[in-house]
Design a protein around this motif. Structure first.
Motif, mmCIF file in Angstrom:
data_model
loop_
_atom_site.group_PDB
_atom_site.id
_atom_site.type_symbol
_atom_site.label_atom_id
_atom_site.label_comp_id
_atom_site.label_asym_id
_atom_site.label_seq_id
_atom_site.Cartn_x
_atom_site.Cartn_y
_atom_site.Cartn_z
ATOM 1 N N THR A 42 0.835 -1.210 0.000
ATOM 2 C CA THR A 42 0.000 0.000 0.000
ATOM 3 C C THR A 42 0.865 1.254 0.000
ATOM 4 N N THR A 43 1.871 1.282 0.864
ATOM 5 C CA THR A 43 2.751 2.453 0.957
ATOM 6 C C THR A 43 3.507 2.670 -0.347
ATOM 7 N N LEU A 44 4.064 1.593 -0.912
ATOM 8 C CA LEU A 44 4.780 1.729 -2.183
ATOM 9 C C LEU A 44 3.823 2.217 -3.260
ATOM 10 N N GLY A 45 2.636 1.650 -3.289
ATOM 11 C CA GLY A 45 1.637 2.067 -4.268
ATOM 12 C C GLY A 45 1.313 3.547 -4.146
ATOM 13 N N GLU A 46 1.141 4.018 -2.929
ATOM 14 C CA GLU A 46 0.835 5.435 -2.701
ATOM 15 C C GLU A 46 1.958 6.330 -3.219
ATOM 16 N N GLN A 47 3.196 5.900 -3.001
ATOM 17 C CA GLN A 47 4.337 6.698 -3.454
ATOM 18 C C GLN A 47 4.443 6.739 -4.976
ATOM 19 N N LEU A 48 3.841 5.742 -5.636
ATOM 20 C CA LEU A 48 3.880 5.685 -7.096
ATOM 21 C C LEU A 48 2.563 6.099 -7.739
ATOM 22 N N GLY A 49 1.558 6.382 -6.901
ATOM 23 C CA GLY A 49 0.246 6.726 -7.428
ATOM 24 C C GLY A 49 -0.513 5.513 -7.943
ATOM 25 N N LEU A 50 -0.279 4.362 -7.307
ATOM 26 C CA LEU A 50 -0.909 3.098 -7.710
ATOM 27 C C LEU A 50 -1.638 2.475 -6.530
ATOM 28 N N THR A 51 -2.445 1.471 -6.820
ATOM 29 C CA THR A 51 -3.093 0.706 -5.758
ATOM 30 C C THR A 51 -2.173 -0.428 -5.325
ATOM 31 N N PHE A 52 -2.444 -0.979 -4.147
ATOM 32 C CA PHE A 52 -1.628 -2.109 -3.688
ATOM 33 C C PHE A 52 -1.837 -3.309 -4.606
ATOM 34 N N GLN A 53 -3.027 -3.392 -5.243
ATOM 35 C CA GLN A 53 -3.278 -4.507 -6.157
ATOM 36 C C GLN A 53 -2.342 -4.444 -7.369
ATOM 37 N N GLN A 54 -2.089 -3.229 -7.848
ATOM 38 C CA GLN A 54 -1.172 -3.087 -8.980
ATOM 39 C C GLN A 54 0.242 -3.476 -8.565
ATOM 40 N N ILE A 55 0.643 -3.113 -7.357
ATOM 41 C CA ILE A 55 1.965 -3.510 -6.851
ATOM 42 C C ILE A 55 2.035 -5.036 -6.777
ATOM 43 N N GLN A 56 0.971 -5.681 -6.299
ATOM 44 C CA GLN A 56 0.929 -7.149 -6.250
ATOM 45 C C GLN A 56 1.126 -7.739 -7.636
ATOM 46 N N LYS A 57 0.466 -7.175 -8.621
ATOM 47 C CA LYS A 57 0.570 -7.691 -9.991
ATOM 48 C C LYS A 57 1.982 -7.521 -10.527
ATOM 49 N N TYR A 58 2.622 -6.393 -10.216
ATOM 50 C CA TYR A 58 4.016 -6.203 -10.617
ATOM 51 C C TYR A 58 4.907 -7.236 -9.944
ATOM 52 N N GLU A 59 4.718 -7.424 -8.638
ATOM 53 C CA GLU A 59 5.571 -8.329 -7.875
ATOM 54 C C GLU A 59 5.417 -9.782 -8.317
ATOM 55 N N ARG A 60 4.258 -10.154 -8.794
ATOM 56 C CA ARG A 60 4.033 -11.527 -9.286
ATOM 57 C C ARG A 60 4.448 -11.694 -10.741
ATOM 58 N N GLY A 61 4.688 -10.580 -11.427
ATOM 59 C CA GLY A 61 5.011 -10.648 -12.845
ATOM 60 C C GLY A 61 3.777 -10.744 -13.715
ATOM 61 N N THR A 62 2.596 -10.662 -13.103
ATOM 62 C CA THR A 62 1.337 -10.739 -13.843
ATOM 63 C C THR A 62 1.211 -9.563 -14.796
ATOM 64 N N ASN A 63 1.575 -8.370 -14.327
ATOM 65 C CA ASN A 63 1.603 -7.177 -15.170
ATOM 66 C C ASN A 63 3.049 -6.757 -15.363
ATOM 67 N N ARG A 64 3.363 -6.366 -16.568
ATOM 68 C CA ARG A 64 4.711 -5.890 -16.857
ATOM 69 C C ARG A 64 4.896 -4.472 -16.348
ATOM 70 N N VAL A 65 6.123 -4.179 -15.958
ATOM 71 C CA VAL A 65 6.466 -2.842 -15.482
ATOM 72 C C VAL A 65 7.000 -2.060 -16.675
ATOM 73 N N SER A 66 6.360 -0.942 -16.983
ATOM 74 C CA SER A 66 6.815 -0.114 -18.108
ATOM 75 C C SER A 66 8.143 0.549 -17.753
ATOM 76 N N SER A 67 8.827 1.035 -18.754
ATOM 77 C CA SER A 67 10.115 1.685 -18.506
ATOM 78 C C SER A 67 9.943 2.947 -17.665
ATOM 79 N N SER A 68 8.866 3.698 -17.877
ATOM 80 C CA SER A 68 8.661 4.908 -17.078
ATOM 81 C C SER A 68 8.357 4.555 -15.622
ATOM 82 N N ARG A 69 7.607 3.457 -15.406
ATOM 83 C CA ARG A 69 7.305 3.025 -14.042
ATOM 84 C C ARG A 69 8.579 2.477 -13.392
ATOM 85 N N LEU A 70 9.394 1.783 -14.151
ATOM 86 C CA LEU A 70 10.659 1.264 -13.630
ATOM 87 C C LEU A 70 11.553 2.426 -13.195
#
Length: 150
Positions: free
Chosen positions: A42-70
């Motif tokens: 949740t905290t990481l998501g807030e710092q990036l303007g994302l939800t914790f669910q999106q962070i979960q998807k990144y961490e599982r590799g379910t969603n790819r991380v764009s170069s700008s997000r990286l």
């Protein structure tokens, strides 16, 4: 008769829906650093303007991380860009979209770094949570003693 054009790979694995191992590796590195810093999803998501669910998807590799997000992640997690690819062995690198098409050069195998394991990260974080340096040194000596006895 027209020659059938081969479709480009999106980089996903052949068995539909399975994340690419490189995306999974990047996700593991995100989770590892987030854990090391003591941040919740949740905290990481807030710092990036994302939800914790999106962070979960990144961490599982379910969603790819764009170069700008990286790029944003390098700043929030205070790591260089290469951090996300450190420890990626040849077996993972061989699954890049270009490699899957037979166009990527082979990579030299890199041994798995024990420092990248979650258990190690939690231990290091707890270690530095001990405020007294002398106590930390005593703890280190105890661990060394146990390690040499096994």
């Amino acid at each position: 008769m027209a020659k059938k054009q081969q479709r480009k790979s999106s980089g996903r694995m052949a068995s539909k829906g399975k994340p690419n191992p490189i995306d999974v590796h990047v996700g593991v590195r995100i989770r590892m650093r987030r854990t090391m810093l003591g941040l919740s999803q949740t905290t990481l998501g807030e710092q990036l303007g994302l939800t914790f669910q999106q962070i979960q998807k990144y961490e599982r590799g379910t969603n790819r991380v764009s170069s700008s997000r990286l790029f944003d992640l390098t700043r929030v997690l205070d790591v260089p860009l290469a951090y996300f690819f450190d420890g990626m062995g040849d077996h993972i690198a061989s699954q890049s979209p270009a490699a899957l098409q037979g166009k990527a050069p082979a990579r030299v195998e890199i041994d798995q770094d024990p420092a990248s394991k979650r258990e190690t990260l939690e231990l290091v974080r707890a270690y530095y949570g001990i405020g007294d340096r002398a106590v930390r040194m005593k703890f280190t000596n105890v661990v060394r003693s146990i390690a040499s006895a096994t």
